[in-house]
Design an enzyme around this catalytic site. Structure first.
Site, short mmCIF file in Angstrom:
data_model
loop_
_atom_site.label_atom_id
_atom_site.label_comp_id
_atom_site.label_asym_id
_atom_site.label_seq_id
_atom_site.Cartn_x
_atom_site.Cartn_y
_atom_site.Cartn_z
N HIS A 12 0.79 -1.15 0.12
CA HIS A 12 -0.15 -0.12 -0.13
C HIS A 12 0.97 1.24 -0.01
O HIS A 12 2.25 1.25 0.44
CB HIS A 12 -0.92 0.09 1.02
N GLU A 64 1.05 3.90 1.82
CA GLU A 64 1.53 4.53 3.14
C GLU A 64 2.47 3.39 3.56
O GLU A 64 3.59 3.78 4.15
CB GLU A 64 0.41 4.07 4.18
N CYS A 109 -6.06 2.24 5.90
CA CYS A 109 -6.91 1.03 6.30
C CYS A 109 -6.19 0.23 7.75
O CYS A 109 -5.36 1.02 8.13
CB CYS A 109 -6.63 -0.17 5.35
N CYS A 168 -2.44 -0.63 7.50
CA CYS A 168 -1.67 0.74 7.55
C CYS A 168 -1.61 1.46 8.57
O CYS A 168 -0.54 1.94 9.07
CB CYS A 168 -2.11 1.60 6.29
#
Length: 151
Positions: free
Chosen positions: A56, A58, A86, A89
């Site tokens: 992801h 992040e 999410c 993360c």
């Protein structure tokens, strides 16, 4: 809502990362990490490219920032991300002790606040909804195009 100019400037940089993700066929989420008014790390979703469900925006930005500081802690840094993080993360952000998170669009399906608003480190401050409409529109366009709704 009156947003600080610095937050708008840096969120536009995160949106550039999201656009790079979209061009690569990835879900258009972008992130940057800033310290002392300087961008020290960038990331955008690379889940498909790397065939890694943890890639992801992040997570990639956190890794780059940790390498920049040669430290696992980001206590003097701010994450700008186009979509609410999410749970995965947010857990990584918790362990990084990041000082501040600024996000664009909320994610009512998979955002950390859906599960628990206390998932972040207690010292982390959060500023939501910065350029939220721009972030949301990028996601909507991407998924409509993916589903062949837009030709």
């Amino acid at each position: 809502m009156n947003q600080p100019q610095a937050d708008i400037f840096f969120m536009k940089e995160a949106l550039k990362e999201a656009q790079a993700a979209a061009l690569a066929g990835e879900v258009p989420i972008g992130a940057i990490i800033v310290s002392n008014k300087k961008i020290i790390a960038r990331g955008h979703n690379q889940v498909e490219q790397l065939k890694d469900p943890t890639a992801h925006a992040e997570i990639l930005a956190i890794t780059a920032a940790a390498n920049y500081f040669n430290s696992k802690y980001l206590t003097h840094a701010t994450l700008y991300v186009t979509l609410e993080p999410c749970a995965m993360c947010s857990g990584a952000l918790y362990w990084s002790h990041i000082q501040r998170i600024v996000f664009g669009a909320p994610d009512p399906k998979k955002g950390y606040q859906t599960y628990t608003p206390t998932l972040l480190h207690p010292k982390t401050t959060v500023t939501p909804h910065v350029l939220a409409q721009e972030s949301k529109e990028l996601l909507i366009y991407f998924f409509k195009k993916l589903r062949n709704i837009i030709l």
